[in-house]
Design an enzyme around this catalytic site. Structure first.
Site, short mmCIF file in Angstrom:
data_model
loop_
_atom_site.label_atom_id
_atom_site.label_comp_id
_atom_site.label_asym_id
_atom_site.label_seq_id
_atom_site.Cartn_x
_atom_site.Cartn_y
_atom_site.Cartn_z
N ARG A 61 -16.72 -3.59 -2.14
CA ARG A 61 -16.71 -4.90 -1.50
C ARG A 61 -15.29 -5.48 -1.48
NH1 ARG A 61 -18.36 -8.49 -4.15
NH2 ARG A 61 -18.60 -7.49 -6.17
N LYS A 199 -25.21 -7.33 0.46
CA LYS A 199 -24.85 -8.50 -0.34
C LYS A 199 -24.81 -9.78 0.47
CE LYS A 199 -24.72 -6.42 -4.28
NZ LYS A 199 -25.85 -6.64 -5.22
N HIS A 218 -29.86 -11.17 -9.92
CA HIS A 218 -29.24 -9.86 -9.73
C HIS A 218 -29.71 -8.99 -10.90
CE1 HIS A 218 -25.35 -7.26 -9.58
NE2 HIS A 218 -26.29 -6.75 -8.83
N SER A 235 -22.36 -3.82 -12.66
CA SER A 235 -22.20 -2.42 -12.27
C SER A 235 -21.69 -1.59 -13.45
CB SER A 235 -21.20 -2.32 -11.11
OG SER A 235 -21.01 -0.98 -10.73
N LYS A 239 -28.21 -0.58 -15.31
CA LYS A 239 -29.35 -1.35 -14.78
C LYS A 239 -30.30 -0.46 -13.97
CE LYS A 239 -27.98 -4.46 -11.91
NZ LYS A 239 -28.31 -4.00 -10.54
N THR A 240 -29.75 0.29 -13.03
CA THR A 240 -30.58 1.14 -12.18
C THR A 240 -31.14 2.31 -12.97
OG1 THR A 240 -29.36 0.52 -10.20
CG2 THR A 240 -30.60 2.57 -10.11
N ASP A 254 -32.32 -3.98 -8.07
CA ASP A 254 -31.11 -4.79 -7.95
C ASP A 254 -31.30 -6.28 -7.69
OD1 ASP A 254 -28.22 -4.68 -7.99
OD2 ASP A 254 -28.25 -5.05 -5.84
N ARG A 320 -21.88 5.93 -4.14
CA ARG A 320 -23.18 5.26 -4.08
C ARG A 320 -24.23 6.10 -3.36
NH1 ARG A 320 -24.20 0.22 -6.76
NH2 ARG A 320 -22.16 -0.60 -7.30
#
Length: 530
Positions: A61, A199, A218, A235, A239-240, A254, A320
């Site tokens: 980003r 986003k 988030h 990140s 989390k994932t 997410d 990603r």
């Protein structure tokens, strides 16, 4: 708001020209988008069937190029200390020029939904220049039942070949991400990084949802007969990975809302980090990456053998994978769950001083939610030679338009009302800081999470951490007790004390700007030197 802004805000932007945007390709499915992406030279097909794309020069980003229109509606609501304003006049110029640019292109368009809760659904229309961008957002949002004949609740125009003029458009560079919440319109130009589209939707929902009593988060969510769990984390914190548990139902990885009826996914897909993806440690995500319909961004790729290399970071550490939620075998078809029984805040503490798991009371949970702590590791960014603390309030500051105190107060109220148990989990280093200690074994983290989520720690004895003042279990099933005490894993207690004190000071410095907006009990929950 300045007088110029007030006058400009009274001249609404005409969105009727959107009706003149006649996409050449409307709501194409995955196979047809594959065909168009290949025909146009936008992508390649891996041996596994996944679509491989390159987003250079933007491999992440561009937060410095993101703007929110400041007008009569947004001026009193948006947290301007954290969000860059754009005048309505500058946005109008940008909008007009992007429309002119778009009319010369054979556009793709997708009609999709945000929010799995039927009562909260938002119709999102995305116009895109690239076929693979259309596939990307079709993969990540909710695909069923989007009404192509109705006016969208939010529209995105995504044109990578457009170059903004900073002086004329009131932006910083030729890359621009501009959101007008009043007109429910987002403009993205000058970047091929598809995460900006995702986003933009999240930022819009984060602005919209609190007004109707929904806390946008988030976070990842999974569910079980023992109760749902929320996983906050920046990140690289896991989390994932940790939410994709074969013994629990995955709701999403997410972006979620927490409303009166429980939790619901904002999306219909997942967007996982791919760097060093392992079939051994992340089998569900690894399997999803090997299928037709997955989009692989910036991964290592051999055009001759058509094999991918997930260990290749030559383009970026931020490789990603985008894939539909149904690629995970135990995903929840509804995208919904009840109120959470547990809330987990993940941090990758590269200083190695936080315990691998600790229990938080509601005030501590709000403090750590507002802090949003993790640490960058040396070698992942140019110029980083030692661990660096990162604080991103609400675990997602770049996407939070409102003041963090508003989101934090909503979280604490829900924790108290639904009696959720909160945990702080360190997936970072143990036995010393990065370069001395080692990364927390993922098997250890999974064992501790399993014990926490299944209630095995409810009757455990706890001790108070002297620096972070959180409750740390003295023992846990299947875990060597010394690993639960970070100080005991260091070779030198003096080195541990010095480093822990440094991290406490970093927390204190970061929270100084938020302290005036929270109650005394939240301020009192801060770490401190013993």
């Amino acid at each position: 708001m300045t007088a110029q802004m007030r006058v400009a805000a009274e001249r609404p932007i005409d969105v009727s020209p959107l009706h003149e945007l006649r996409p050449a390709f409307l709501n194409l499915d995955t196979p047809r988008l594959y065909e168009e992406a290949i025909r146009r030279g936008e992508a390649a097909i891996a041996q596994s069937g996944a679509l491989v794309v390159d987003t250079a020069p933007h491999t992440g980003r561009s937060p410095a190029d993101k703007f929110i229109v400041r007008d009569a509606e947004t001026d009193p609501v948006v947290w301007w200390e954290n969000n860059q304003p754009m005048t309505p006049d500058h946005f109008a110029r940008l909008y007009a020029d992007m429309l002119t640019h778009a009319r010369a292109l054979p556009l793709f368009a997708q009609d999709l939904h945000g929010c799995a809760d039927p009562g909260r659904r938002q119709h999102i229309r995305v116009y895109s220049e690239y076929a693979w961008h259309s596939l990307f957002i079709r993969t990540l949002l909710i695909r069923s039942g989007a009404p192509s004949g109705t006016a969208p609740d939010f529209t995105i125009i995504d044109l990578p070949s457009f170059r903004a003029n900073p002086k004329h458009h009131g932006c910083r560079s030729q890359t621009v991400i501009a959101l007008d919440f009043t007109r429910r319109l987002a403009l993205i130009g000058g970047t091929r990084y598809a995460g900006e589209i995702k986003k933009a939707v999240f930022t819009f929902l984060n602005f919209l949802m609190p007004a109707s009593g929904v806390l946008p988060m988030h976070c990842a969510v999974n569910d079980h007969e023992s109760g749902a769990a929320v996983f906050f984390g920046l990140s690289g914190t896991g989390k994932t990975t940790l939410s994709a548990d074969p013994d629990r139902v995955l709701v999403g990885d997410d972006e979620h809302g927490w409303g009166d009826r429980g939790l619901f996914n904002f999306e219909g897909g997942c967007y996982a980090k791919a760097i060093r993806l392992s079939a051994q440690f992340e089998p569900e995500i690894y399997g999803a990456a090997q299928r037709f319909g997955a989009v692989l961004e910036n991964v290592g790729f051999d055009p001759v053998t058509r094999c991918v290399d997930f260990d290749d970071d030559s383009k970026t550490e931020n490789t990603r994978i985008a894939y539909p939620l149904e690629f995970i075998a135990n995903a929840a078809p509804s995208g919904c769950a009840g109120h959470p029984r547990n809330i987990v805040m993940l941090t990758c503490d590269a200083f190695g001083v936080l315990p691998p798991i600790a229990r938080l009371d509601p005030s501590q949970a709000m403090y750590h939610f507002l802090s949003g702590y993790t640490a960058r590791v040396a070698g992942t960014e140019t110029g980083v030679s030692e661990p660096q603390a990162v604080f991103s309030t609400c675990f997602g500051a770049p996407f939070m338009p409102r003041h963090p105190g508003e989101y934090g107060a909503m979280l604490r109220e829900r924790i108290l009302r639904h009696e959720a148990t909160c945990w702080l989990v360190n997936t970072g280093w143990t036995g010393g800081a990065y370069g001395v200690g080692r990364r927390m074994p993922i098997a250890l983290t999974r064992a501790l999470l399993r014990a926490a989520l299944q209630g095995a720690l409810s009757g455990a004895a706890f001790r108070k951490d002297p620096y972070f003042r959180v409750d740390v279990p003295v023992s846990a099933p299947g875990v060597d007790a010394p690993l639960l005490d970070p100080a005991a894993t260091w070779a030198s207690r003096a080195d541990y004390d010095a480093t822990a004190g440094k991290v406490v000071d970093l927390f204190t410095e970061n929270f100084a700007g938020l302290a005036p907006f929270v109650d005394h009990d939240v301020r009192a929950a801060a770490p401190c030197r013993p």
